[in-house]
Design an enzyme around this catalytic site. Structure first.
Site, mmCIF file in Angstrom:
data_model
loop_
_atom_site.group_PDB
_atom_site.id
_atom_site.type_symbol
_atom_site.label_atom_id
_atom_site.label_comp_id
_atom_site.label_asym_id
_atom_site.label_seq_id
_atom_site.Cartn_x
_atom_site.Cartn_y
_atom_site.Cartn_z
ATOM 1 C CD GLU A 389 67.023 19.756 0.561
ATOM 2 O OE1 GLU A 389 67.237 20.965 0.756
ATOM 3 O OE2 GLU A 389 65.878 19.302 0.397
ATOM 4 C CG ASP A 390 67.237 23.944 2.711
ATOM 5 O OD1 ASP A 390 66.917 22.739 2.578
ATOM 6 O OD2 ASP A 390 66.431 24.871 2.516
ATOM 7 C CG ASP A 393 60.830 19.347 8.910
ATOM 8 O OD1 ASP A 393 60.908 18.873 10.050
ATOM 9 O OD2 ASP A 393 59.916 20.116 8.559
ATOM 10 C CG PHE A 442 60.281 27.723 10.160
ATOM 11 C CD1 PHE A 442 59.810 26.594 9.518
ATOM 12 C CD2 PHE A 442 60.732 28.799 9.394
ATOM 13 C CE1 PHE A 442 59.780 26.525 8.141
ATOM 14 C CE2 PHE A 442 60.701 28.730 8.012
ATOM 15 C CZ PHE A 442 60.221 27.595 7.384
ATOM 16 N NE ARG A 455 65.125 32.268 -0.671
ATOM 17 C CZ ARG A 455 64.736 31.004 -0.551
ATOM 18 N NH1 ARG A 455 65.475 30.143 0.098
ATOM 19 N NH2 ARG A 455 63.600 30.606 -1.082
HETATM 20 P P1 5GP Z 1 61.113 17.557 4.498
HETATM 21 O O1 5GP Z 1 60.580 16.962 3.269
HETATM 22 O O2 5GP Z 1 62.337 16.903 5.051
HETATM 23 O O3 5GP Z 1 60.025 17.703 5.544
HETATM 24 O O4 5GP Z 1 61.399 19.053 4.148
HETATM 25 C C1 5GP Z 1 62.600 19.618 3.832
HETATM 26 C C2 5GP Z 1 62.324 20.992 3.301
HETATM 27 O O5 5GP Z 1 61.415 21.693 4.186
HETATM 28 C C3 5GP Z 1 63.588 21.811 3.293
HETATM 29 O O6 5GP Z 1 64.269 21.684 2.079
HETATM 30 C C4 5GP Z 1 63.055 23.206 3.522
HETATM 31 O O7 5GP Z 1 62.688 23.768 2.285
HETATM 32 C C5 5GP Z 1 61.795 23.048 4.347
HETATM 33 N N1 5GP Z 1 62.042 23.270 5.789
HETATM 34 C C6 5GP Z 1 61.880 22.390 6.785
HETATM 35 N N2 5GP Z 1 62.166 22.947 7.972
HETATM 36 C C7 5GP Z 1 62.530 24.220 7.713
HETATM 37 C C8 5GP Z 1 62.965 25.316 8.537
HETATM 38 O O8 5GP Z 1 63.077 25.250 9.773
HETATM 39 N N3 5GP Z 1 63.255 26.471 7.894
HETATM 40 C C9 5GP Z 1 63.147 26.618 6.547
HETATM 41 N N4 5GP Z 1 63.443 27.803 6.024
HETATM 42 N N5 5GP Z 1 62.754 25.599 5.740
HETATM 43 C C10 5GP Z 1 62.447 24.426 6.318
#
Ligand code: 5GP
Length: 467
Positions: A389-390, A393, A442, A455
């Site tokens: 995963e990237d 959060d 972010f 990206r």
């Molecule tokens: P979670 O379900 O853990 O809140 O969300 C994870 C997803 O939120 C990541 O796969 C990504 O797509 C998006 N996300 C959360 N924080 C960031 C951020 O700082 N930058 C970007 N580009 N995407 C984020």
């Protein structure tokens, strides 16, 4: 509903899953999944709580969230019969006095129900239920199959050392008061933000109970003078969530109450979601006051391409060591993982297989739910899987995806995330391999976007004015 051969195959699959060294929850889920699939129906495993007097859904398949939230299971007469050790068949739920919520059953498309007790020796500890969408007179063969699966569930429960004494308490510790509040046939939220939040939980298939329990905080003699009622309880995670979307001035007061709650009830896990975090969570799904805000360009480079390269090499080295001779299957979650996974697999020194998946966004409709828009093509059964995963959060996405993949019986499953915003976690989630732990803010670049922009940047950067 099915022939003996299909039931035999389903039983064989469930036995194999129960025999895996995986967590109890996964093994019970596998049983319920087998029942639902082979009977082409909804299915659930209902277990008694530690007091033995209340029942909670422990695992379910193909049942809508509102039906799971329908309320007190202990007053459902059909369940009482099952818990006294009998098998119950109800061919028409709309016209059977034993069903407490016939209107909700109808809304959920349930026509017939089969309930079989889960017996631990002489004692019923729960029940497996089958919810058929067409009228059905369950055959002796159907009942024998579900009874076998109920026995398998009992074996899984009894053989799990952590739950031999307090099986249900540990798995799904619904507080006693929760059942009283769950009497409500429909949820009357005090604030629209709570309803939005419940929809997000539904989206991720996370079970919730609204205002489950009031914790007394102060007393004057015998009478309670101060209480605290968290907004949500997530039984699967044993976690309370309190939203603080009100005026900031009230937050101090709430924080004080929370401190007191933690002193008096140290075993209670509770997460406070501040207004800003909450608005940002909603914005992610296109709702709330921040949904339309826009970022204004790059603020600073957080990690340069060189730093990223160093870190990815280190992670690749670790993975190569951990998975020597195990040929892992690396599953990327589209699309932010792209640069990370491309670099990672080129630095890994052992053979790996790769695959991809994608999930849909929140649609805001009443039936919103996570949808897998691109499934993996390779089979994960018996494989060592690493999800790539990237960024983690709130942890909601990965909690959902890990559950979803686990159901497919991989031999092992780990998560490798480039970035981890640990402080913003809403639900507990630990990635096994993490590139960088970052604070708030972010980030974009190295595959991560904002609104499909940035990206392509080689560095990981924070952006200006992003709320
Ligand atoms: P979670 O379900 O853990 O809140 O969300 C994870 C997803 O939120 C990541 O796969 C990504 O797509 C998006 N996300 C959360 N924080 C960031 C951020 O700082 N930058 C970007 N580009 N995407 C984020």
């Amino acid at each position: 509903m099915n022939n003996e051969r299909d039931y035999y195959k389903a039983t064989r699959r469930a036995v194999a899953a129960v025999n895996l060294p995986s967590p109890l929850k996964d093994r019970l889920d596998a049983i319920v999944r087998s029942v639902a699939r082979s009977m082409n129906s909804g299915a659930s495993l209902i277990l008694l709580d530690s007091s033995g007097s209340k029942a909670v859904h422990s695992s379910s398949r193909a049942l809508p969230q509102f039906y799971l939230h329908k309320g007190l299971l202990d007053v459902d007469k059909s369940l009482c019969e099952v818990l006294s050790g009998q098998t119950v068949t109800i061919s028409d739920v709309a016209n059977d006095s034993r069903i407490q919520h016939p209107e909700l059953a109808a809304k959920a498309g349930i026509v017939s129900i089969l309930g079989v007790p889960v017996m631990s020796g002489e004692r019923a500890v729960g029940s497996i239920r089958v919810y058929a969408r067409e009228r059905c007179e369950f055959s002796a063969q159907d009942i024998a199959f579900v009874t076998t699966m109920a026995n398998l569930a009992a074996i899984a429960l009894n053989s799990d050392p952590s739950c031999q004494k307090t099986a249900v308490k540990q798995k799904n510790p619904l507080p006693p008061e929760a059942s009283l509040l769950r009497r409500a046939r429909s949820v009357d939220f005090a604030h629209p933000s709570e309803e939005d939040f419940a929809r997000i939980l539904d989206f991720y298939n996370i079970e919730w109970v609204y205002e489950p329990r009031s914790f007394p905080l102060r007393w004057d003699g015998d009478s309670v003078t101060e209480m605290f009622t968290p907004d949500f309880y997530l039984p699967g995670l044993d976690l309370y969530i309190e939203l603080t979307t009100l005026r900031q001035s009230l937050v101090t007061h709430k924080n004080r109450k929370l401190r007191r709650l933690k002193e008096l009830y140290p075993e209670v896990k509770i997460t406070l979601l501040y207004k800003n975090d909450y608005d940002r969570l909603l914005a992610k799904y296109g709702c709330g006051p921040l949904a339309q805000t826009r970022a204004h360009g790059i603020s600073r480079v957080l990690y340069s391409a060189v730093q990223i390269d160093d870190r990815v090499r280190a992670l690749a080295g670790q993975i190569s060591k951990d998975y020597a001779n195990r040929r892992p299957l690396m599953v990327g979650v589209q699309r932010g993982f792209l640069c990370f996974m491309a670099d990672l697999i080129r630095q890994i020194t052992i053979p790996v297989d790769i695959d991809f998946m994608a999930i849909s966004y929140y649609t805001g409709g009443s039936d919103s739910a996570v949808r897998i828009t691109k499934d993996i093509d390779l089979s994960v059964v018996g494989r060592h899987v690493i999800m790539v995963e990237d960024i983690v959060d709130t942890g909601l996405t990965l909690t959902f995806l890990v559950d979803w993949l686990r159901e497919r019986n991989p031999r092992s499953l780990k998560v490798c995330a480039l970035l981890d915003k640990r402080k913003r976690r809403l639900v507990p989630f630990e990635a096994d391999y993490v590139g960088f732990t970052i604070d708030d803010g972010f980030v974009v670049g190295y595959g991560l976007d904002f609104d499909e922009k940035s990206r392509f940047l080689p560095d990981i950067c924070t952006i200006k004015n992003h709320n």
